[in-house]
Scaffold this motif. Structure first.
Motif, PDB file in Angstrom:
ATOM      1  N   UNK A 100      -6.277  -5.418  -4.636  1.00  0.00           N
ATOM      2  CA  UNK A 100      -7.005  -5.076  -3.320  1.00  0.00           C
ATOM      3  C   UNK A 100      -6.036  -3.885  -2.728  1.00  0.00           C
ATOM      4  N   UNK A 101      -4.949  -3.812  -2.797  1.00  0.00           N
ATOM      5  CA  UNK A 101      -4.289  -2.683  -2.196  1.00  0.00           C
ATOM      6  C   UNK A 101      -4.322  -1.729  -2.829  1.00  0.00           C
ATOM      7  N   UNK A 102      -4.533  -1.700  -4.302  1.00  0.00           N
ATOM      8  CA  UNK A 102      -4.697  -0.656  -5.123  1.00  0.00           C
ATOM      9  C   UNK A 102      -5.814   0.153  -4.935  1.00  0.00           C
ATOM     10  N   UNK A 105      -5.771   2.126  -1.762  1.00  0.00           N
ATOM     11  CA  UNK A 105      -4.783   3.292  -1.908  1.00  0.00           C
ATOM     12  C   UNK A 105      -5.819   4.571  -2.785  1.00  0.00           C
ATOM     13  N   UNK A 106      -6.543   4.043  -3.818  1.00  0.00           N
ATOM     14  CA  UNK A 106      -7.611   4.956  -4.503  1.00  0.00           C
ATOM     15  C   UNK A 106      -8.503   5.365  -3.472  1.00  0.00           C
ATOM     16  N   UNK A 107      -9.161   4.563  -2.876  1.00  0.00           N
ATOM     17  CA  UNK A 107     -10.282   4.960  -1.968  1.00  0.00           C
ATOM     18  C   UNK A 107      -9.743   6.050  -0.932  1.00  0.00           C
ATOM     19  N   UNK A 108      -8.504   5.677  -0.257  1.00  0.00           N
ATOM     20  CA  UNK A 108      -8.062   6.679   0.549  1.00  0.00           C
ATOM     21  C   UNK A 108      -7.640   7.910  -0.068  1.00  0.00           C
ATOM     22  N   UNK A 134       1.388   0.408 -11.716  1.00  0.00           N
ATOM     23  CA  UNK A 134       0.442   0.200 -12.810  1.00  0.00           C
ATOM     24  C   UNK A 134      -0.806  -0.347 -12.402  1.00  0.00           C
ATOM     25  N   UNK A 135      -0.936  -0.837 -11.233  1.00  0.00           N
ATOM     26  CA  UNK A 135      -2.392  -1.572 -10.591  1.00  0.00           C
ATOM     27  C   UNK A 135      -3.078  -0.287 -10.189  1.00  0.00           C
ATOM     28  N   UNK A 136      -2.353   0.784  -9.434  1.00  0.00           N
ATOM     29  CA  UNK A 136      -3.151   1.812  -8.844  1.00  0.00           C
ATOM     30  C   UNK A 136      -3.413   2.601 -10.151  1.00  0.00           C
ATOM     31  N   UNK A 137      -2.921   2.950 -11.127  1.00  0.00           N
ATOM     32  CA  UNK A 137      -3.389   3.959 -12.333  1.00  0.00           C
ATOM     33  C   UNK A 137      -4.496   2.879 -12.856  1.00  0.00           C
ATOM     34  N   UNK A 142     -10.519   2.565 -13.410  1.00  0.00           N
ATOM     35  CA  UNK A 142     -11.672   1.511 -13.399  1.00  0.00           C
ATOM     36  C   UNK A 142     -12.660   2.250 -12.527  1.00  0.00           C
ATOM     37  N   UNK A 143     -12.114   2.837 -11.159  1.00  0.00           N
ATOM     38  CA  UNK A 143     -13.027   3.169 -10.201  1.00  0.00           C
ATOM     39  C   UNK A 143     -13.532   4.675 -10.205  1.00  0.00           C
ATOM     40  N   UNK A 144     -12.716   5.304 -11.179  1.00  0.00           N
ATOM     41  CA  UNK A 144     -13.057   6.827 -11.359  1.00  0.00           C
ATOM     42  C   UNK A 144     -13.035   7.131 -12.740  1.00  0.00           C
ATOM     43  N   UNK A 145     -13.484   8.371 -13.130  1.00  0.00           N
ATOM     44  CA  UNK A 145     -13.420   8.811 -14.415  1.00  0.00           C
ATOM     45  C   UNK A 145     -12.101   9.268 -14.809  1.00  0.00           C
ATOM     46  N   UNK A 146     -11.710   9.332 -16.085  1.00  0.00           N
ATOM     47  CA  UNK A 146     -10.406   9.902 -16.514  1.00  0.00           C
ATOM     48  C   UNK A 146     -10.140  11.298 -15.788  1.00  0.00           C
ATOM     49  N   UNK A 147     -10.970  12.136 -16.126  1.00  0.00           N
ATOM     50  CA  UNK A 147     -10.986  13.451 -15.227  1.00  0.00           C
ATOM     51  C   UNK A 147     -10.795  13.396 -13.855  1.00  0.00           C
TER      52      UNK A 147
END
Length: 281
Positions: A100-102, A105-108, A134-137, A142-147
């Motif tokens: 959930x924290x990851x 962070x990604x959304x922010x 590792x969880x953020x990566x 998962x949430x975004x595409x690789x690019x």
């Protein structure tokens, strides 16, 4: 013939009324369906075109779901009247969940926030920063595409220095993992450092002021104070989160970080964007 013309005229008149009625009905339905009818109508128009031109791959662009989310989140950030340059995530709960924290962070980072600080009162994230990395990566992928992930990065900084501890990908967004050691304890250490300087006659008592203490407490001049801190949990306390740096910080409380959604985060950002900050005036 006059009877035939009259009959044809009446039929056309009836058809005109039906046509106007259908147009009015469609307008009402469009307002009530929040655009769903538009998407269906567009689908009905686009799909036959795609089938008719199987070799023309660029006629109908089909971005992936993750690409669409990335662009939507970026547009959400730009739509706000003001966006925090530095946001703090204060976890006031006993069992922090890394996934959930990851996500937070990604959304922010996806909405355009340059600095994200994660803090818990037990120092769990500081002790397990590699796991958090590792969880953020993982959540980036998962949430975004690789690019899209290439446009986001995470840097773990050793507090008290500008040296990078670890870096994920290449980007401009910075993640700082904080613990209580960065709060009151850091103030005590700075005071002790000044006292030793006076004792060793490197400074006099007249040299000690707020500016000198402030320079000691700042890890880096390039790191701004938090504009916004989101506190997760039932405890009504800052729990020692950077007491020297939050003089002008806006605090918003959320019930829990467990199963938090993007909508929860964006709603808090909207509240921050609409609040009036007088900056001590």
């Amino acid at each position: 013939m006059a009877i035939v013309y009259e009959f044809v005229w009446q039929v056309l008149h009836v058809l005109l009324h039906i046509h106007r009625t259908l147009i009015t009905w469609f307008r009402i339905r469009l307002r009530n369906w929040d655009g769903k009818l538009w998407s269906r109508a567009l689908t009905a128009l686009i799909v036959p075109l795609a089938i008719s031109f199987p070799n023309q791959k660029n006629i109908v662009p089909a971005p992936g779901k993750r690409v669409g989310r990335r662009y939507r989140w970026g547009a959400d950030g730009k739509s706000l009247e003001k966006l925090p340059y530095h946001i703090g995530l204060l976890i006031a709960e006993e069992e922090p969940r890394f996934t959930d924290i990851a996500n937070l962070v990604v959304w922010c980072m996806a909405v355009g926030i340059s600095y994200v600080s994660v803090y818990d009162n037990y120092g769990v994230f500081r002790r397990n920063n590699s796991r958090l990395m590792d969880e953020i990566l993982k959540q980036q992928q998962e949430l975004l595409d690789l690019e899209g992930s290439k446009h986001l990065s995470v840097e773990f900084l050793n507090n008290g220095t500008d040296k990078q501890d670890q870096q994920v990908l290449s980007c401009q967004s910075v993640l700082k993992v904080l613990s209580p050691d960065d709060g009151k304890l850091r103030i005590v250490q700075a005071a002790q450092q000044l006292c030793r300087a006076v004792e060793q006659r490197e400074k006099t008592s007249k040299d000690i002021n707020v500016t000198v203490l402030d320079s000691l407490l700042r890890e880096s001049k390039s790191t701004p104070d938090p504009d916004l801190v989101l506190k997760f949990g039932p405890v009504e306390s800052t729990l020692g989160f950077l007491p020297w740096h939050i003089r002008l910080t806006e605090f918003i409380s959320l019930p829990s970080h467990v199963d938090v959604s993007y909508e929860d985060l964006f709603s808090a950002l909207q509240r921050y964007a609409s609040c009036e900050q007088r900056l001590g005036k």
